[in-house]
Design a protein around this motif. Structure first.
Motif, PDB file in Angstrom:
ATOM      1  N   ALA A   1       0.894  -1.219  -0.080  1.00  3.62           N
ATOM      2  CA  ALA A   1      -0.130   0.185   0.101  1.00  3.62           C
ATOM      3  C   ALA A   1       1.104   1.342   0.175  1.00  3.62           C
ATOM      4  O   ALA A   1       0.657   2.237  -1.009  1.00  3.62           O
ATOM      5  CB  ALA A   1      -1.324  -0.127   1.279  1.00  3.62           C
TER       6      ALA A   1
ATOM      7  N   CYS B   1      -3.439  -2.153  -6.464  1.00  6.05           N
ATOM      8  CA  CYS B   1      -4.116  -0.498  -6.273  1.00  6.05           C
ATOM      9  C   CYS B   1      -3.144  -0.120  -7.186  1.00  6.05           C
ATOM     10  O   CYS B   1      -3.888   0.883  -7.852  1.00  6.05           O
ATOM     11  CB  CYS B   1      -2.847  -0.783  -5.182  1.00  6.05           C
ATOM     12  SG  CYS B   1      -3.648  -1.797  -3.303  1.00  6.05           S
TER      13      CYS B   1
ATOM     14  N   LEU C   1      -3.005   5.279   0.982  1.00  4.27           N
ATOM     15  CA  LEU C   1      -4.746   4.392   1.653  1.00  4.27           C
ATOM     16  C   LEU C   1      -4.502   3.943   2.582  1.00  4.27           C
ATOM     17  O   LEU C   1      -4.128   4.617   3.861  1.00  4.27           O
ATOM     18  CB  LEU C   1      -3.918   3.323   0.871  1.00  4.27           C
ATOM     19  CG  LEU C   1      -3.993   3.389  -0.731  1.00  4.27           C
ATOM     20  CD1 LEU C   1      -3.349   1.956  -1.629  1.00  4.27           C
ATOM     21  CD2 LEU C   1      -5.198   3.282  -1.555  1.00  4.27           C
TER      22      LEU C   1
ATOM     23  N   SER D   1      -7.699  -6.162  -4.058  1.00  4.45           N
ATOM     24  CA  SER D   1      -7.066  -4.765  -3.333  1.00  4.45           C
ATOM     25  C   SER D   1      -7.135  -3.748  -4.189  1.00  4.45           C
ATOM     26  O   SER D   1      -7.133  -2.665  -4.217  1.00  4.45           O
ATOM     27  CB  SER D   1      -4.656  -4.772  -3.285  1.00  4.45           C
ATOM     28  OG  SER D   1      -4.496  -5.109  -4.975  1.00  4.45           O
TER      29      SER D   1
ATOM     30  N   THR E   1      -9.038  -0.354  -2.602  1.00  9.63           N
ATOM     31  CA  THR E   1      -8.501   0.653  -2.893  1.00  9.63           C
ATOM     32  C   THR E   1      -9.555   1.862  -3.838  1.00  9.63           C
ATOM     33  O   THR E   1     -10.108   2.644  -3.329  1.00  9.63           O
ATOM     34  CB  THR E   1      -7.218   0.724  -4.101  1.00  9.63           C
ATOM     35  OG1 THR E   1      -6.638   0.030  -3.335  1.00  9.63           O
ATOM     36  CG2 THR E   1      -6.780   2.574  -4.667  1.00  9.63           C
TER      37      THR E   1
ATOM     38  N   TYR F   1      -7.013  -2.516   3.930  1.00  7.33           N
ATOM     39  CA  TYR F   1      -6.739  -3.951   3.391  1.00  7.33           C
ATOM     40  C   TYR F   1      -5.947  -4.379   4.114  1.00  7.33           C
ATOM     41  O   TYR F   1      -4.662  -3.918   3.691  1.00  7.33           O
ATOM     42  CB  TYR F   1      -6.296  -3.504   1.282  1.00  7.33           C
ATOM     43  CG  TYR F   1      -6.009  -4.457   0.694  1.00  7.33           C
ATOM     44  CD1 TYR F   1      -6.957  -5.460   0.543  1.00  7.33           C
ATOM     45  CD2 TYR F   1      -5.025  -4.911   0.125  1.00  7.33           C
ATOM     46  CE1 TYR F   1      -6.298  -7.133  -0.044  1.00  7.33           C
ATOM     47  CE2 TYR F   1      -3.991  -6.344  -0.002  1.00  7.33           C
ATOM     48  CZ  TYR F   1      -5.002  -6.538  -1.304  1.00  7.33           C
ATOM     49  OH  TYR F   1      -4.885  -7.804  -2.053  1.00  7.33           O
TER      50      TYR F   1
END
Lengths: 326, 260
Positions: free
Chosen positions: A76, A108, A185, B129, B133, B139
């Motif tokens: 992240a 992501c 995030l 993920s 997001t 997460y």
């Protein structure tokens, strides 16, 4: 350098992972084939050491220092910074190693940048019209597809061990950058880190995997599996049955709900080789099996299938190897 | 607590699935099952609801016929389902899948979203993920254990050399591994009967306010250029005999291939 090809570096125990050097090699080759620039991006609390290693494989290494990389799950933290950097530099393609962190990062980044992902790449080439052409293994390895991105941007998840890392002729430069406009995030806190009692060699990168199944019978039974793995310079793998029984860690599980491996040699001990296991190891170059059941599924697809007791044949193999090596 | 579990119908592993002429999975070639990794997430949800009370909603993006597969997971004990289905979604990519699931989650109320680590067909493992997001959810992935206390979730995130203890406030998205639950339960006869009357709500892209031209197959971010079967393995050499003889054969074989 809009249109560049990036790779992402991953750090383990303070060093760049081997898969990172493989991803850097792929990015460099794609750049060479297409006349573009290439760079590896590394987000870490202390990137200097691993960045210097990666510079051996790619002309430019971009480092972003973030203490958060040590305080939160790393994917992240990396995603927020790589996305911010990508908005400025506009790379076309990003090659990421298909580790758990790499997959998290790819998901992501894909939504942050609005780009597609080609996962489980086992080969990556360049086509003048299509851009990167990625060979993927899908449906548990029963079908190989070659795919491309619809737009001229995308993320490739590179399977470990499918290409050999190759050092560049001249080492690259390392460039530390500060990134602005990082949208982190939602925070996930790392409360503790617990090391496994005996950290096992990672199976996905191993050239040789020696695996045990139900027939191994107990945690102690894995001694012969480990001994042969040591002798052959390999890692220890297992079936789901052995993991469910608690004989060995989940990190070593191969198959449908575990990992997929592509070693040069797969030595299976006490494994029947049912489809759920087969999908995780059928891409091994050479498969050798020892099992008491002459009719097990592995007898259909192993290269060499020995009908016998692994507790008799296994030690005899160890002794034979030692004998020949003197 | 209200739990949403992401569930994907996948071709049966033991089937003879193949890609059609359009290079998409020919879904008629083998009957779908619940993605095995998702069954662990359903099991985890059931255990949390057994401990804390609450409801489980399955969320699936799939062709309309997927209700049949969803009922297999409902039969384990989940309370209801939402199926996002639209002809325009045929051939949708992972990015579109994440966008559609995120849009569907935005219409639901939940404390926790659970899913499995990857599907057994595409196997990219990147959708979860992406969904987290897009939804702005904490997460937490590769969970080897999941614990919920008041308004927080704590997991053990497994990795090759041990695990990390992670914690985040709810609502959050957690990716569950088999280690968290062991065996998923079998549906009881009672569960199978009950599943028949559970409500599966269908949503189209229009219901979610999504443009088919932006998230459908026509907008796929990746495209398949060609398919081929993997290389055929050579014939198996079968060896029987004493352990010493067998060992010599094995080591000869390994030596020929330069492993000794």
């Amino acid at each position: 350098m809009a249109g560049a090809i990036w790779s992402v570096g991953e750090v383990a125990d303070g060093a760049a992972t081997r898969l990172s050097t493989e991803a850097a090699t792929v990015a460099r080759r794609l750049a060479e084939a297409s006349g573009r620039e290439s760079a590896a991006v590394l987000v870490a609390a202390d990137p200097a050491g691993p960045a210097a290693e990666l510079a051996g494989y790619i002309p430019r290494v971009i480092t972003v220092v973030s203490h958060l990389a040590d305080e939160r799950p790393p994917a992240a933290v990396a995603a927020a910074r790589i996305a911010a950097l990508a908005r400025v530099e506009e790379p076309a393609y990003i090659v990421i190693g298909a580790t758990p962190d790499g997959r998290d990062l790819a998901g992501c980044l894909a939504v942050m940048l609005g780009v597609g992902v080609l996962a489980n790449a086992i080969a990556v080439g360049w086509d003048a019209d299509a851009g990167p052409v990625v060979e993927e293994s899908v449906l548990g390895g029963r079908i190989l597809t070659s795919s491309a991105f619809s737009a001229d941007r995308g993320i490739v998840l590179l399977t470990p061990n499918v290409i050999a890392a190759e050092a560049a002729g001249t080492p690259g430069r390392v460039e530390a950058v500060a990134v602005d406009d990082v949208a982190d995030l939602p925070a996930v806190a790392v409360l503790d880190r617990v090391a496994a009692a005996a950290a096992a060699a990672p199976i996905e990168e191993a050239r040789v995997v020696v695996a045990g199944g139900r027939g191994v019978g107990s945690p102690a039974g894995f001694a012969i599996v480990s001994e042969l793995a040591d002798l052959l310079g390999g890692a220890v793998g297992a079936t789901r049955a052995a993991v469910d029984a608690g004989w060995i860690d989940y990190s070593q599980q191969i198959g449908q709900t575990g990992k997929t491996v592509r070693p040069a040699l797969y030595l299976a001990l006490g494994i029947s080789g049912a489809i759920q296991h087969k999908v995780g190891m059928q891409a091994a170059e050479t498969i050798v099996a020892v099992n008491r059941d002459p009719d097990a599924p592995l007898a259909e697809y192993a290269d060499l299938y020995v009908v016998g007791d692994l507790f008799e044949v296994g030690p005899a193999v160890a002794a034979e190897i030692r004998g020949r090596r003197g | 607590m209200r739990i949403v579990v992401l569930v994907k119908p996948v071709p049966d592993t033991t089937g003879t699935e193949r890609l059609g002429d359009d290079l998409r999975l020919d879904r008629a070639s083998s009957p779908p099952i619940v993605n095995p990794n998702d069954e662990y997430a359903v099991e985890q949800a059931l255990r949390l609801v057994e401990a804390h009370g609450g409801e489980i909603t399955l969320l699936t993006m799939a062709p309309a016929g997927a209700t049949e597969t969803m009922r297999k997971a409902l039969a384990m004990g989940a309370h209801g389902g939402v199926l996002v289905s639209d002809d325009a979604l045929a051939g949708a990519c992972a990015l579109s899948t994440a966008r559609v699931l995120a849009a569907a989650l935005a219409t639901l109320e939940f404390d926790l979203v659970l899913c499995g680590i990857a599907s057994s067909d595409g196997g990219g493992g990147v959708v979860a993920s992406g969904v987290a997001t897009l939804c702005g959810l904490p997460y937490l992935s590769y969970a080897g254990s999941v614990e919920v206390t008041d308004d927080r979730v704590r997991i053990h995130r497994l990795h090759a050399t041990g695990y990390m203890v992670l914690e985040a406030p709810l609502p959050a998205l957690v990716v569950v591994t088999q280690i968290a639950v062991g065996e998923p339960r079998y549906a009881s006869l009672k569960g199978i009967m009950a599943a028949r009357s559970r409500v599966i709500r269908s949503l189209s892209l229009a219901d979610l306010g999504l443009d088919p031209a932006a998230v459908g197959g026509a907008a796929a971010s990746t495209r398949v250029l060609g398919v081929r079967p993997p290389a055929v393995r050579g014939a198996t050499r079968v060896v029987r005999g004493s352990a010493a003889d067998a060992a010599r054969e094995i080591v000869d074989f390994l030596d020929e291939r330069r492993f000794i």
